[in-house]
Motif scaffolding. Structure first.
Motif, PDB file in Angstrom:
ATOM      1  N   TRP A 176       0.815  -1.216   0.000  1.00  0.00           N
ATOM      2  CA  TRP A 176       0.000   0.000   0.000  1.00  0.00           C
ATOM      3  C   TRP A 176       0.852   1.271   0.000  1.00  0.00           C
ATOM      4  CZ3 TRP A 176      -1.536  -4.006   3.415  1.00  0.00           C
ATOM      5  CH2 TRP A 176      -2.651  -4.704   2.958  1.00  0.00           C
ATOM      6  N   VAL A 177       2.108   1.178   0.424  1.00  0.00           N
ATOM      7  CA  VAL A 177       2.945   2.371   0.513  1.00  0.00           C
ATOM      8  C   VAL A 177       4.070   2.324  -0.525  1.00  0.00           C
ATOM      9  CG1 VAL A 177       4.397   3.776   2.013  1.00  0.00           C
ATOM     10  CG2 VAL A 177       2.408   2.611   2.964  1.00  0.00           C
ATOM     11  N   ALA A 178       4.984   1.380  -0.388  1.00  0.00           N
ATOM     12  CA  ALA A 178       6.171   1.382  -1.236  1.00  0.00           C
ATOM     13  C   ALA A 178       6.291   0.168  -2.149  1.00  0.00           C
ATOM     14  CB  ALA A 178       7.427   1.484  -0.372  1.00  0.00           C
ATOM     15  N   ASP A 179       5.521  -0.879  -1.888  1.00  0.00           N
ATOM     16  CA  ASP A 179       5.533  -2.091  -2.710  1.00  0.00           C
ATOM     17  C   ASP A 179       6.927  -2.709  -2.794  1.00  0.00           C
ATOM     18  OD1 ASP A 179       4.174  -4.028  -4.067  1.00  0.00           O
ATOM     19  OD2 ASP A 179       4.399  -3.064  -6.017  1.00  0.00           O
ATOM     20  N   LYS A 180       7.553  -2.917  -1.645  1.00  0.00           N
ATOM     21  CA  LYS A 180       8.888  -3.516  -1.554  1.00  0.00           C
ATOM     22  C   LYS A 180       8.763  -4.937  -1.001  1.00  0.00           C
ATOM     23  CE  LYS A 180      11.132   0.370  -2.423  1.00  0.00           C
ATOM     24  NZ  LYS A 180      11.917   0.614  -3.579  1.00  0.00           N
ATOM     25  N   HIS A 181       8.502  -5.892  -1.878  1.00  0.00           N
ATOM     26  CA  HIS A 181       8.262  -7.264  -1.452  1.00  0.00           C
ATOM     27  C   HIS A 181       9.483  -7.916  -0.827  1.00  0.00           C
ATOM     28  CE1 HIS A 181       4.275  -7.348  -3.143  1.00  0.00           C
ATOM     29  NE2 HIS A 181       4.756  -6.822  -4.264  1.00  0.00           N
ATOM     30  N   ASP A 182      10.676  -7.531  -1.252  1.00  0.00           N
ATOM     31  CA  ASP A 182      11.875  -8.138  -0.688  1.00  0.00           C
ATOM     32  C   ASP A 182      12.067  -7.761   0.779  1.00  0.00           C
ATOM     33  OD1 ASP A 182      12.212  -5.561  -1.626  1.00  0.00           O
ATOM     34  OD2 ASP A 182      14.344  -5.812  -2.096  1.00  0.00           O
ATOM     35  N   ILE A 183      11.725  -6.542   1.148  1.00  0.00           N
ATOM     36  CA  ILE A 183      11.827  -6.119   2.542  1.00  0.00           C
ATOM     37  C   ILE A 183      10.748  -6.803   3.380  1.00  0.00           C
ATOM     38  CG2 ILE A 183      11.649  -4.145   4.105  1.00  0.00           C
ATOM     39  CD1 ILE A 183      12.830  -2.430   1.878  1.00  0.00           C
ATOM     40  N   VAL A 184       9.552  -6.884   2.830  1.00  0.00           N
ATOM     41  CA  VAL A 184       8.451  -7.525   3.544  1.00  0.00           C
ATOM     42  C   VAL A 184       8.756  -8.998   3.790  1.00  0.00           C
ATOM     43  CG1 VAL A 184       6.013  -8.196   3.391  1.00  0.00           C
ATOM     44  CG2 VAL A 184       6.721  -5.899   2.718  1.00  0.00           C
ATOM     45  N   SER A 185       9.381  -9.655   2.831  1.00  0.00           N
ATOM     46  CA  SER A 185       9.675 -11.078   2.993  1.00  0.00           C
ATOM     47  C   SER A 185      10.725 -11.334   4.073  1.00  0.00           C
ATOM     48  CB  SER A 185      10.138 -11.687   1.664  1.00  0.00           C
ATOM     49  OG  SER A 185      11.378 -11.145   1.277  1.00  0.00           O
ATOM     50  N   VAL A 186      11.512 -10.329   4.418  1.00  0.00           N
ATOM     51  CA  VAL A 186      12.492 -10.474   5.495  1.00  0.00           C
ATOM     52  C   VAL A 186      11.895 -10.028   6.835  1.00  0.00           C
ATOM     53  CG1 VAL A 186      14.714  -9.641   6.367  1.00  0.00           C
ATOM     54  CG2 VAL A 186      14.467 -10.216   3.954  1.00  0.00           C
ATOM     55  N   LEU A 187      11.302  -8.845   6.847  1.00  0.00           N
ATOM     56  CA  LEU A 187      10.795  -8.284   8.105  1.00  0.00           C
ATOM     57  C   LEU A 187       9.507  -8.946   8.595  1.00  0.00           C
ATOM     58  CD1 LEU A 187      11.422  -4.460   7.675  1.00  0.00           C
ATOM     59  CD2 LEU A 187      12.809  -6.138   8.872  1.00  0.00           C
ATOM     60  N   GLY A 188       8.711  -9.467   7.680  1.00  0.00           N
ATOM     61  CA  GLY A 188       7.453 -10.107   8.069  1.00  0.00           C
ATOM     62  C   GLY A 188       7.642 -11.279   9.013  1.00  0.00           C
ATOM     63  N   PRO A 189       8.491 -12.251   8.660  1.00  0.00           N
ATOM     64  CA  PRO A 189       8.708 -13.378   9.582  1.00  0.00           C
ATOM     65  C   PRO A 189       9.373 -12.963  10.904  1.00  0.00           C
ATOM     66  CG  PRO A 189       9.367 -13.986   7.383  1.00  0.00           C
ATOM     67  CD  PRO A 189       9.075 -12.512   7.347  1.00  0.00           C
ATOM     68  N   ILE A 190      10.237 -11.953  10.856  1.00  0.00           N
ATOM     69  CA  ILE A 190      10.864 -11.484  12.095  1.00  0.00           C
ATOM     70  C   ILE A 190       9.806 -10.873  13.010  1.00  0.00           C
ATOM     71  CG2 ILE A 190      12.542  -9.873  13.079  1.00  0.00           C
ATOM     72  CD1 ILE A 190      14.170 -10.213  10.484  1.00  0.00           C
ATOM     73  N   HIS A 191       8.938 -10.054  12.435  1.00  0.00           N
ATOM     74  CA  HIS A 191       7.841  -9.476  13.206  1.00  0.00           C
ATOM     75  C   HIS A 191       6.930 -10.579  13.754  1.00  0.00           C
ATOM     76  CE1 HIS A 191       4.352  -7.155  14.358  1.00  0.00           C
ATOM     77  NE2 HIS A 191       3.626  -7.785  13.457  1.00  0.00           N
ATOM     78  N   GLY A 192       6.631 -11.575  12.944  1.00  0.00           N
ATOM     79  CA  GLY A 192       5.802 -12.687  13.393  1.00  0.00           C
ATOM     80  C   GLY A 192       6.440 -13.449  14.543  1.00  0.00           C
ATOM     81  N   PHE A 193       7.759 -13.637  14.483  1.00  0.00           N
ATOM     82  CA  PHE A 193       8.479 -14.315  15.560  1.00  0.00           C
ATOM     83  C   PHE A 193       8.367 -13.525  16.860  1.00  0.00           C
ATOM     84  CE2 PHE A 193      12.436 -14.572  18.018  1.00  0.00           C
ATOM     85  CZ  PHE A 193      12.384 -15.897  18.407  1.00  0.00           C
ATOM     86  N   PHE A 194       8.604 -12.224  16.786  1.00  0.00           N
ATOM     87  CA  PHE A 194       8.524 -11.403  17.995  1.00  0.00           C
ATOM     88  C   PHE A 194       7.091 -11.330  18.532  1.00  0.00           C
ATOM     89  CE2 PHE A 194      12.664  -9.507  16.688  1.00  0.00           C
ATOM     90  CZ  PHE A 194      13.362  -9.882  17.824  1.00  0.00           C
ATOM     91  N   PHE A 195       6.109 -11.370  17.651  1.00  0.00           N
ATOM     92  CA  PHE A 195       4.717 -11.396  18.083  1.00  0.00           C
ATOM     93  C   PHE A 195       4.429 -12.660  18.888  1.00  0.00           C
ATOM     94  CE2 PHE A 195       0.301 -12.701  17.237  1.00  0.00           C
ATOM     95  CZ  PHE A 195      -0.363 -11.649  17.853  1.00  0.00           C
ATOM     96  N   VAL A 196       4.883 -13.804  18.393  1.00  0.00           N
ATOM     97  CA  VAL A 196       4.668 -15.069  19.099  1.00  0.00           C
ATOM     98  C   VAL A 196       5.419 -15.066  20.437  1.00  0.00           C
ATOM     99  CG1 VAL A 196       5.109 -17.564  19.005  1.00  0.00           C
ATOM    100  CG2 VAL A 196       4.174 -16.393  17.017  1.00  0.00           C
ATOM    101  N   VAL A 197       6.644 -14.536  20.454  1.00  0.00           N
ATOM    102  CA  VAL A 197       7.411 -14.442  21.695  1.00  0.00           C
ATOM    103  C   VAL A 197       6.689 -13.550  22.698  1.00  0.00           C
ATOM    104  CG1 VAL A 197       9.556 -13.527  22.698  1.00  0.00           C
ATOM    105  CG2 VAL A 197       9.649 -14.952  20.655  1.00  0.00           C
ATOM    106  N   LEU A 198       6.140 -12.451  22.232  1.00  0.00           N
ATOM    107  CA  LEU A 198       5.414 -11.523  23.093  1.00  0.00           C
ATOM    108  C   LEU A 198       4.193 -12.185  23.725  1.00  0.00           C
ATOM    109  CD1 LEU A 198       5.879  -8.602  23.858  1.00  0.00           C
ATOM    110  CD2 LEU A 198       4.493  -7.935  21.917  1.00  0.00           C
ATOM    111  N   ILE A 199       3.421 -12.904  22.923  1.00  0.00           N
ATOM    112  CA  ILE A 199       2.257 -13.624  23.448  1.00  0.00           C
ATOM    113  C   ILE A 199       2.704 -14.673  24.466  1.00  0.00           C
ATOM    114  CG2 ILE A 199       0.342 -15.175  22.855  1.00  0.00           C
ATOM    115  CD1 ILE A 199      -0.125 -12.327  21.929  1.00  0.00           C
ATOM    116  N   ALA A 200       3.786 -15.392  24.156  1.00  0.00           N
ATOM    117  CA  ALA A 200       4.278 -16.430  25.071  1.00  0.00           C
ATOM    118  C   ALA A 200       4.749 -15.827  26.393  1.00  0.00           C
ATOM    119  CB  ALA A 200       5.416 -17.208  24.407  1.00  0.00           C
TER     120      ALA A 200
END
Length: 113
Positions: free
Chosen positions: A44-68
């Motif tokens: 929706w903003v910059a359309d940078k799929h390569d950055i999203v493919s790296v930062l997305g799983p990292i964010h998901g990992f930290f989200f799961v750690v936070l819930i745990a």
């Protein structure tokens, strides 16, 4: 010398809870800081799929750690189950930081009594 003093439970608002809240706050801030470039790189903003493919799983990992971490504190009965549920419903960092403020306020009130 009695060993029962060493086995006594920690007082409410103890240092262990505060250290654990500090860890939760650090993970939440790191997760939120990762979320900012992730949203920027989204289609929706910059359309940078390569950055999203790296930062997305990292964010998901930290989200799961936070819930745990929030759930672990609830299992230890340091706070209620509202904390991990709030973190889950709000999407992570914001809910855990709100819960952090609430729990710290409750701990301060308990130690003041």
């Amino acid at each position: 010398m009695s060993t029962s003093e060493n086995l006594a439970p920690e007082a409410p608002g103890g240092a262990r809870e505060i250290r654990f809240l500090n860890i939760i706050a650090a993970v939440a801030i790191l997760d939120f800081l990762l979320l900012i470039p992730l949203v920027w790189a989204s289609r929706w903003v910059a359309d940078k799929h390569d950055i999203v493919s790296v930062l997305g799983p990292i964010h998901g990992f930290f989200f799961v750690v936070l819930i745990a971490l929030c759930a672990y504190g609830s299992m230890q009965k340091w706070w209620g189950w509202w904390f991990p549920i709030l973190t889950l419903v709000t999407g992570g960092a914001i809910g855990s930081l709100i819960g952090d403020v609430i729990v710290r306020r409750q701990l301060n009130e308990r130690t003041a009594k």
